[in-house]
Design an enzyme around this catalytic site. Structure first.
Site, short mmCIF file in Angstrom:
data_model
loop_
_atom_site.label_atom_id
_atom_site.label_comp_id
_atom_site.label_asym_id
_atom_site.label_seq_id
_atom_site.Cartn_x
_atom_site.Cartn_y
_atom_site.Cartn_z
N PRO A 221 -2.64 -0.15 19.43
CA PRO A 221 -2.50 -0.66 18.07
C PRO A 221 -2.77 0.35 16.95
CG PRO A 221 -4.55 -1.43 19.05
CD PRO A 221 -3.81 -0.69 20.13
N TYR B 270 -8.86 4.86 8.40
CA TYR B 270 -8.94 5.19 9.82
C TYR B 270 -10.04 6.24 9.96
CZ TYR B 270 -4.35 2.99 10.60
OH TYR B 270 -3.31 2.10 10.70
N TYR C 48 4.45 6.63 10.05
CA TYR C 48 3.62 5.46 9.71
C TYR C 48 4.42 4.43 8.89
CZ TYR C 48 -0.65 2.86 8.78
OH TYR C 48 -1.61 1.88 8.74
N LYS D 247 2.22 -0.60 15.21
CA LYS D 247 3.67 -0.61 15.39
C LYS D 247 4.22 -1.79 16.20
CE LYS D 247 4.72 3.02 13.12
NZ LYS D 247 5.30 2.78 11.80
N HIS E 255 0.84 -1.20 0.00
CA HIS E 255 0.00 0.00 0.00
C HIS E 255 0.87 1.25 0.00
CE1 HIS E 255 -3.95 -1.88 1.77
NE2 HIS E 255 -3.44 -2.59 0.78
C1 PHB Z 1 -4.72 -4.75 11.10
O1 PHB Z 1 -4.84 -4.96 9.89
O2 PHB Z 1 -4.92 -5.62 11.95
C2 PHB Z 1 -4.32 -3.39 11.56
C3 PHB Z 1 -4.05 -2.42 10.61
C4 PHB Z 1 -3.70 -1.15 11.02
C5 PHB Z 1 -3.62 -0.86 12.36
C6 PHB Z 1 -3.86 -1.83 13.30
C7 PHB Z 1 -4.22 -3.10 12.90
O3 PHB Z 1 -3.29 0.41 12.74
#
Ligand code: PHB
Ligand code: APR
Length: 391
Positions: free
Chosen positions: A293, A201, A385, A297, A73
């Site tokens: 989460p 997000y 990120y 990270k 991505h």
């Molecule tokens: C996930 O795909 O489990 C995932 C992706 C992004 C995050 C946390 C978990 O910030």
């Protein structure tokens, strides 16, 4: 009694990557894991790998399936106020990318590689204790297949996660820094096609939501919930309804739905111990620190720790030089705190704490708008990120 150079407690990402890096550097190790192979491989966790993590797994020779099945991505979306805003991760970071690939898949690949190499990895050990860590010949004692074993070594790597025994064994030498959050994540896995090519997000009045994926046929999604949320109150229909609400757009948006085959609650915590070492015991990964989460990270940070530890051990065995080992904690903690800041910042920007006051809500919205409109602010998000090369 048996012997090795490095005793690795825990076969999560930290312990398994360390074992692999040490093998490549000619250092002997034994890996001990409390749980069964099935249990370890089945644990559902996050799924975003920084480019430096991918590069390291490549160098370790365990990235073949990752390259085949992982999804590269180049951006992520922030969604709030009924609008969507793309953060061009690659454009803002000179072409760096992230790879979406389940952490449990990384663990499966590492276990397969370890077993294939014929090197020791013992599952279902019990009664694990560490001893003599202040000496040059510490030991790990455990029970395996009914026998009590004492494993003498030069160094113990405490890679046994947040609930392990290594950190408590040296607790009196450590200082704890921590923060709990008044919310958690309800996570699902479902057989549905992703509704977006990139992760979303979302900050919605009902709370945070995240749309992620595991493959072109499987999605992973999360909803902000209470830390004591009762899953019985979340039948599948309610999960979908709430996800649809939190991802809504003024221009219209509909998530693809499908059969939910996994549902669980993830607590949110920030935690660090300092230093990450005492005597000949070195903590790595979740044994030493936990991040919420939101920035994905956890695994990346665990891998960064063991990269430092593997290099330090290579020098130690190559020339007897202990400078790398002595500086282990200091070197790791610089990255740990940078990532703690980023994860906590992302968390506070995207979640709605219970009873959020209206002033805070306005600040949050202003922050989000700034991150999406300012080149400097979106670069800050992007470079953290995708993962900072040096900290
Ligand atoms: C996930 O795909 O489990 C995932 C992706 C992004 C995050 C946390 C978990 O910030
Ligand atoms: N003896 C041996 N193994 C143990 C013991 C013990 N006493 N206690 C715990 N373990 C094992 C756990 O069963 C687990 O498999 O140690 C392993 C630790 O693995 P993780 O918890 O995955 O921690 P780590 O390897 O540091 O990886 C960090 O995992 O939890 C996620 O979000 C986190 O992505 C991050 C990554």
């Amino acid at each position: 009694m048996t012997e090795t150079q490095v005793a690795i407690v825990g076969a999560g990402p930290a312990g398994l990557v360390l074992a692999r890096l040490l093998k490549r550097r000619g250092v002997e190790a034994v890996v001990l894991e409390l749980r069964s192979r099935d249990y370890v491989e089945g644990r559902v966790r996050a799924g975003v790998l920084e480019q430096r993590t991918v590069d390291l797994l490549d160098e370790a020779g365990v990235a073949e399936r990752l390259h085949r099945e992982g999804m590269v991505h180049q951006g992520v979306e922030l969604r709030f106020g009924g609008r969507s805003h793309r953060i061009d991760l690659s454009g803002l970071t000179g072409g760096r990318k992230i790879t979406v690939y389940g952490q449990q898949e990384v663990v499966k690949d590492l276990i397969a590689a370890r077993l294939e190499s014929g090197l020791p990895l013992h599952f279902e050990v019990s009664d694990v204790t560490v001893a003599d860590v202040e000496s040059e010949r510490p030991a790990v004692r455990f029970t395996h297949e009914g026998s009590e074993v004492e494993l003498r070594c030069d160094v113990i790597a405490g890679c046994d996660g947040f609930h392990g025994i290594c950190r408590p064994a040296i607790a009196s030498a450590l200082r704890v820094f921590e923060r709990e959050y008044p919310f958690a994540w309800l996570g699902i896995l479902a057989n549905a096609k992703p509704s977006s090519e990139e992760l979303i997000y979302a900050n919605h009045a009902n709370g945070f939501a995240l749309h992620s994926m595991r493959s072109p046929e499987v999605i992973r999604s999360y909803l902000q919930c209470r830390p004591d949320e009762d899953l019985d109150e979340w039948p599948d229909e309610r999960v979908w309804e709430e996800l649809q609400t939190r991802f809504e757009l003024d221009e219209g948006f509909s998530l693809n739905e499908g059969e939910i085959f996994d549902k669980g609650v993830t607590p949110m915590r920030s935690f660090v111990v300092e230093p990450m070492q005492h005597g000949r015991l070195f903590l790595a990964g979740d044994a030493a620190h936990i991040v919420p989460p939101t920035g994905a990270k956890g695994l990346n940070l665990a891998v960064a720790d063991v990269e430092v530890l593997a290099s330090a051990l290579e020098s130690f065995y190559g020339s007897g030089d202990t400078a790398g080992l002595d500086a282990y904690s200091e070197q790791c903690l610089r990255r740990v705190w940078r990532v703690q800041h980023f994860s906590s910042w992302m968390t506070s920007m995207l979640h709605r704490p219970p009873g959020q006051d209206p002033f805070e809500a306005k600040l949050q919205l202003s922050q989000l708008e700034y991150v999406c409109s300012s080149h400097a602010a979106s670069t800050t998000l992007a470079e953290n990120y995708v993962g900072l090369e040096r900290v």
